[in-house]
Motif scaffolding. Structure first.
Motif, PDB file in Angstrom:
ATOM      1  N   SER A  58       0.747  -1.048  -0.172  1.00  0.00           N
ATOM      2  CA  SER A  58       0.181   0.100   0.052  1.00  0.00           C
ATOM      3  C   SER A  58       0.892   1.295   0.105  1.00  0.00           C
ATOM      4  CB  SER A  58      -0.891  -0.420   1.460  1.00  0.00           C
ATOM      5  OG  SER A  58       0.082  -0.180   2.391  1.00  0.00           O
ATOM      6  N   LEU A  59       2.301   1.072   0.829  1.00  0.00           N
ATOM      7  CA  LEU A  59       2.945   2.040   1.077  1.00  0.00           C
ATOM      8  C   LEU A  59       3.558   2.747  -0.462  1.00  0.00           C
ATOM      9  CD1 LEU A  59       4.934   1.876   4.174  1.00  0.00           C
ATOM     10  CD2 LEU A  59       2.745   3.506   3.187  1.00  0.00           C
ATOM     11  N   GLU A  60       4.031   1.593  -1.372  1.00  0.00           N
ATOM     12  CA  GLU A  60       4.432   1.558  -2.619  1.00  0.00           C
ATOM     13  C   GLU A  60       3.350   2.076  -3.298  1.00  0.00           C
ATOM     14  OE1 GLU A  60       5.745  -2.375  -3.829  1.00  0.00           O
ATOM     15  OE2 GLU A  60       6.669  -2.721  -1.414  1.00  0.00           O
ATOM     16  N   GLU A  61       2.198   1.913  -3.419  1.00  0.00           N
ATOM     17  CA  GLU A  61       1.494   2.325  -4.413  1.00  0.00           C
ATOM     18  C   GLU A  61       0.328   3.262  -3.892  1.00  0.00           C
ATOM     19  OE1 GLU A  61      -1.411  -1.470  -4.927  1.00  0.00           O
ATOM     20  OE2 GLU A  61       0.580  -2.654  -6.431  1.00  0.00           O
ATOM     21  N   GLN A  62       1.002   4.429  -2.752  1.00  0.00           N
ATOM     22  CA  GLN A  62       0.222   5.009  -2.551  1.00  0.00           C
ATOM     23  C   GLN A  62      -1.469   5.230  -2.313  1.00  0.00           C
ATOM     24  OE1 GLN A  62       2.116   8.181  -4.478  1.00  0.00           O
ATOM     25  NE2 GLN A  62       4.166   8.034  -3.863  1.00  0.00           N
ATOM     26  N   ARG A  63      -1.258   3.933  -2.070  1.00  0.00           N
ATOM     27  CA  ARG A  63      -2.876   3.684  -1.135  1.00  0.00           C
ATOM     28  C   ARG A  63      -3.377   3.532   0.150  1.00  0.00           C
ATOM     29  NH1 ARG A  63      -3.594  -1.462  -0.791  1.00  0.00           N
ATOM     30  NH2 ARG A  63      -2.368  -2.979  -2.160  1.00  0.00           N
ATOM     31  N   PRO A  64      -4.965   3.306   0.876  1.00  0.00           N
ATOM     32  CA  PRO A  64      -4.817   2.951   2.430  1.00  0.00           C
ATOM     33  C   PRO A  64      -4.413   1.577   2.227  1.00  0.00           C
ATOM     34  CG  PRO A  64      -6.185   4.311   1.410  1.00  0.00           C
ATOM     35  CD  PRO A  64      -5.850   4.720  -0.530  1.00  0.00           C
ATOM     36  N   ALA A  65      -3.510   1.528   2.986  1.00  0.00           N
ATOM     37  CA  ALA A  65      -3.966  -0.719   3.312  1.00  0.00           C
ATOM     38  C   ALA A  65      -5.694  -1.311   3.480  1.00  0.00           C
ATOM     39  CB  ALA A  65      -3.270  -0.914   4.234  1.00  0.00           C
ATOM     40  N   GLU A  66      -5.201  -2.148   3.263  1.00  0.00           N
ATOM     41  CA  GLU A  66      -6.875  -2.724   3.529  1.00  0.00           C
ATOM     42  C   GLU A  66      -7.101  -2.970   4.710  1.00  0.00           C
ATOM     43  OE1 GLU A  66      -7.811  -8.009   3.163  1.00  0.00           O
ATOM     44  OE2 GLU A  66      -7.507  -6.971   1.591  1.00  0.00           O
ATOM     45  N   THR A  67      -5.827  -2.568   6.051  1.00  0.00           N
ATOM     46  CA  THR A  67      -6.496  -2.567   6.841  1.00  0.00           C
ATOM     47  C   THR A  67      -6.214  -1.360   8.323  1.00  0.00           C
ATOM     48  OG1 THR A  67      -4.158  -3.675   7.797  1.00  0.00           O
ATOM     49  CG2 THR A  67      -6.298  -5.670   7.415  1.00  0.00           C
ATOM     50  N   ASP A  68      -5.634  -0.304   6.814  1.00  0.00           N
ATOM     51  CA  ASP A  68      -6.314   1.138   7.552  1.00  0.00           C
ATOM     52  C   ASP A  68      -6.668   1.354   8.515  1.00  0.00           C
ATOM     53  OD1 ASP A  68      -4.477   3.749   5.767  1.00  0.00           O
ATOM     54  OD2 ASP A  68      -6.904   4.079   6.323  1.00  0.00           O
ATOM     55  N   CYS A  69      -6.650   2.387   9.245  1.00  0.00           N
ATOM     56  CA  CYS A  69      -7.266   2.599  10.617  1.00  0.00           C
ATOM     57  C   CYS A  69      -8.419   3.184  10.338  1.00  0.00           C
ATOM     58  CB  CYS A  69      -6.227   3.883  11.665  1.00  0.00           C
ATOM     59  SG  CYS A  69      -5.927   5.656  10.274  1.00  0.00           S
ATOM     60  N   ARG A  70      -8.938   3.723   8.943  1.00  0.00           N
ATOM     61  CA  ARG A  70      -9.839   4.634   8.687  1.00  0.00           C
ATOM     62  C   ARG A  70     -10.956   3.472   8.241  1.00  0.00           C
ATOM     63  NH1 ARG A  70      -5.689   6.901   6.162  1.00  0.00           N
ATOM     64  NH2 ARG A  70      -5.635   9.096   5.943  1.00  0.00           N
ATOM     65  N   ASP A  71     -10.935   2.405   7.589  1.00  0.00           N
ATOM     66  CA  ASP A  71     -11.599   0.693   8.008  1.00  0.00           C
ATOM     67  C   ASP A  71     -11.255   0.506   8.905  1.00  0.00           C
ATOM     68  OD1 ASP A  71     -12.688  -0.677   5.440  1.00  0.00           O
ATOM     69  OD2 ASP A  71     -11.351  -1.944   7.349  1.00  0.00           O
ATOM     70  N   ASN A  72     -10.546   0.310   9.268  1.00  0.00           N
ATOM     71  CA  ASN A  72     -10.094  -0.553  10.516  1.00  0.00           C
ATOM     72  C   ASN A  72     -11.100  -0.447  12.146  1.00  0.00           C
ATOM     73  OD1 ASN A  72      -7.938  -2.185  13.792  1.00  0.00           O
ATOM     74  ND2 ASN A  72      -8.975  -3.273  12.046  1.00  0.00           N
ATOM     75  N   ARG A  73     -11.693   0.827  12.061  1.00  0.00           N
ATOM     76  CA  ARG A  73     -12.009   1.425  13.224  1.00  0.00           C
ATOM     77  C   ARG A  73     -13.544   0.833  12.658  1.00  0.00           C
ATOM     78  NH1 ARG A  73     -14.073   7.432  12.429  1.00  0.00           N
ATOM     79  NH2 ARG A  73     -14.069   8.309   9.987  1.00  0.00           N
ATOM     80  N   TYR A  74     -13.927   0.467  11.954  1.00  0.00           N
ATOM     81  CA  TYR A  74     -15.595  -0.579  12.074  1.00  0.00           C
ATOM     82  C   TYR A  74     -15.816  -1.103  12.734  1.00  0.00           C
ATOM     83  CZ  TYR A  74     -17.274   3.394   8.599  1.00  0.00           C
ATOM     84  OH  TYR A  74     -17.226   4.827   8.112  1.00  0.00           O
ATOM     85  N   SER A  75     -14.432  -1.953  12.595  1.00  0.00           N
ATOM     86  CA  SER A  75     -13.896  -3.199  13.609  1.00  0.00           C
ATOM     87  C   SER A  75     -14.325  -3.095  14.888  1.00  0.00           C
ATOM     88  CB  SER A  75     -13.378  -4.006  12.934  1.00  0.00           C
ATOM     89  OG  SER A  75     -13.319  -4.982  11.428  1.00  0.00           O
ATOM     90  N   MET A  76     -13.415  -2.463  15.112  1.00  0.00           N
ATOM     91  CA  MET A  76     -13.086  -1.357  16.821  1.00  0.00           C
ATOM     92  C   MET A  76     -14.483  -1.521  17.759  1.00  0.00           C
ATOM     93  SD  MET A  76     -10.056  -1.977  17.447  1.00  0.00           S
ATOM     94  CE  MET A  76     -10.558  -1.447  18.951  1.00  0.00           C
ATOM     95  N   ALA A  77     -15.047  -0.227  16.210  1.00  0.00           N
ATOM     96  CA  ALA A  77     -16.735  -0.031  16.756  1.00  0.00           C
ATOM     97  C   ALA A  77     -17.293  -0.851  16.866  1.00  0.00           C
ATOM     98  CB  ALA A  77     -17.007   1.137  15.930  1.00  0.00           C
ATOM     99  N   MET A  78     -17.607  -2.116  16.309  1.00  0.00           N
ATOM    100  CA  MET A  78     -18.447  -3.314  17.067  1.00  0.00           C
ATOM    101  C   MET A  78     -17.958  -3.501  18.090  1.00  0.00           C
ATOM    102  SD  MET A  78     -17.774  -5.287  13.206  1.00  0.00           S
ATOM    103  CE  MET A  78     -19.218  -6.556  13.048  1.00  0.00           C
ATOM    104  N   VAL A  79     -16.703  -3.478  18.783  1.00  0.00           N
ATOM    105  CA  VAL A  79     -16.143  -4.079  19.807  1.00  0.00           C
ATOM    106  C   VAL A  79     -16.711  -3.678  21.036  1.00  0.00           C
ATOM    107  CG1 VAL A  79     -14.596  -4.886  20.953  1.00  0.00           C
ATOM    108  CG2 VAL A  79     -14.285  -5.690  19.038  1.00  0.00           C
ATOM    109  N   PHE A  80     -17.057  -1.419  20.304  1.00  0.00           N
ATOM    110  CA  PHE A  80     -16.856  -1.186  21.807  1.00  0.00           C
ATOM    111  C   PHE A  80     -18.105  -0.620  22.073  1.00  0.00           C
ATOM    112  CE2 PHE A  80     -12.329   0.883  21.300  1.00  0.00           C
ATOM    113  CZ  PHE A  80     -11.732   0.473  21.831  1.00  0.00           C
ATOM    114  N   GLY A  81     -19.409  -0.971  20.952  1.00  0.00           N
ATOM    115  CA  GLY A  81     -20.842  -1.028  20.477  1.00  0.00           C
ATOM    116  C   GLY A  81     -21.224  -2.484  21.504  1.00  0.00           C
ATOM    117  N   ALA A  82     -20.952  -3.308  21.018  1.00  0.00           N
ATOM    118  CA  ALA A  82     -21.435  -4.494  21.835  1.00  0.00           C
ATOM    119  C   ALA A  82     -20.473  -4.307  23.856  1.00  0.00           C
ATOM    120  CB  ALA A  82     -20.353  -6.003  21.456  1.00  0.00           C
ATOM    121  N   LEU A  83     -19.785  -3.700  23.828  1.00  0.00           N
ATOM    122  CA  LEU A  83     -19.520  -3.448  24.938  1.00  0.00           C
ATOM    123  C   LEU A  83     -20.283  -2.929  25.787  1.00  0.00           C
ATOM    124  CD1 LEU A  83     -15.165  -3.050  25.198  1.00  0.00           C
ATOM    125  CD2 LEU A  83     -16.888  -5.022  26.857  1.00  0.00           C
TER     126      LEU A  83
END
Length: 347
Positions: A304-329
């Protein structure tokens, strides 16, 4: 080959070995600093891999003195925000272990920091990088089972870790569930909309906190994702990858987390008058991957750095997975359905 990535590794515990070994295999990367609160841990890591780089107890000093351009954050979750803020503000890219941060507010702030600095923060979600789950996703993308209505994941294991997990308030949801939640997002291609959760500590549990949970998520594609899990379930264990059932309007896809996924779909031909329709089996396609799990995720981060794009697990995407955790709690704490959008601050 020219060294493109000058790496400061922060956190020299057991998990860091996988990160160091991967970096040593890249001709375009060099570990220029080892950072740990305990000097002996950093020194031991250097000795183990014959590294001649300096060791530090302070990340800011390490970056300033070595010219590091990329930080590997392999520290405890409570440190992730501080490490990310320091690294991003000093002009470094960041690759970090899960979770993104210890609170939802910190997850949102890390995203804001990447926007302000123009730098990258990507998260290790190694369980996405598995040829079997990629095969399952391919079945979904090909429309094999039609439009998805239900996704179910069962996760039942009984690991006797000892140590900090045994004392955590919500060990399953806080330490493990993000993997399965992120897998559900990856498989479905959908994001969470709402969550209702009940967590509890079953009889016989050796955990001080709640070691089991049942969650119901409404997803952005209209489907429902149901999670049931326990870390104190002796007998008949599932895979660490969970056991999956995805139901669509044309059939059902199954993956036990061990073998390859497959689907059973309604057979072609006339089914009129039949009480149960006939089904045919569709095997999941073979997906070729150079590397899987940690190395596979790191491959994607560097690419992703070489191609100058967000990674598949970029923080912008990953926070939706984190929101599932904190939302469940939060749902478990309040007994209410939680709207995921209320947890995510757009930047």
């Amino acid at each position: 080959m020219t060294v493109s990535y000058r790496i400061a590794l922060v956190g020299c515990g057991g998990m860091a070995n996988a990160w160091v070994e991967y970096a040593l295999g890249r001709e375009d990367a060099e570990i220029v600093a080892l950072v740990d609160l305990y000097p002996s841990a950093a020194q031991a890591m250097a000795a183990r891999y014959n590294l001649t780089c300096p060791t530090f107890t302070d990340l800011k000093q390490a970056i300033a003195e070595t010219g590091a351009t990329l930080v590997f954050d392999v520290t405890i979750p409570e440190s992730h925000f501080t490490i990310a803020r320091t690294a991003l503000e000093m002009g470094c890219q960041v690759f970090g272990e899960k979770p993104l941060a210890g609170t939802m507010a910190e997850c949102n702030e890390i995203v804001a920091l990447t926007e302000r600095t123009g730098k990258t923060h990507a998260v290790m979600q190694n369980r996405r990088f598995d040829d079997r789950i990629r095969s399952l996703r391919s079945l979904m993308e090909q429309g094999t089972i039609g439009r998805t209505g239900y996704i179910g994941a069962s996760f039942f294991l009984a690991p006797h870790f000892g140590g900090f997990r045994d004392a955590m308030e919500s060990p399953l949801l806080l330490d493990m569930a993000v993997h399965t939640f992120d897998q559900a997002r990856y498989i479905s291609g959908a994001n969470p909309v709402t969550v209702y959760c009940q967590e509890f500590n079953p009889p016989g549990s050796w955990y001080a906190g709640n070691a089991a949970a049942i969650c119901i998520f409404e997803m952005s594609d209209g489907s429902v994702f149901s999670y049931q899990g326990s870390w104190s379930a002796e007998g008949a264990p599932t895979s660490w990858e969970a056991s999956w059932r995805i139901i669509g309007d044309k059939g059902t896809a199954l993956w036990d987390g061990n073998g390859m996924p497959y689907a059973e779909v309604v057979s072609s031909g006339d089914q009129n008058g039949k009480f149960f329709y006939d089904y045919e089996t569709v095997q999941g396609p073979v997906v070729e991957m150079k590397n899987t799990f940690h190395p596979g995720c790191l491959d994607e981060m560097f690419l992703s750095l070489e191609e100058q794009r967000p990674a598949e697990t970029d923080c912008r995407d990953n926070r939706y997975s984190m929101a599932m955790v904190f939302g469940a709690l939060e749902s478990a704490r309040t007994g209410q359905k939680i709207v995921i959008a209320d947890l995510i601050n757009d930047v």
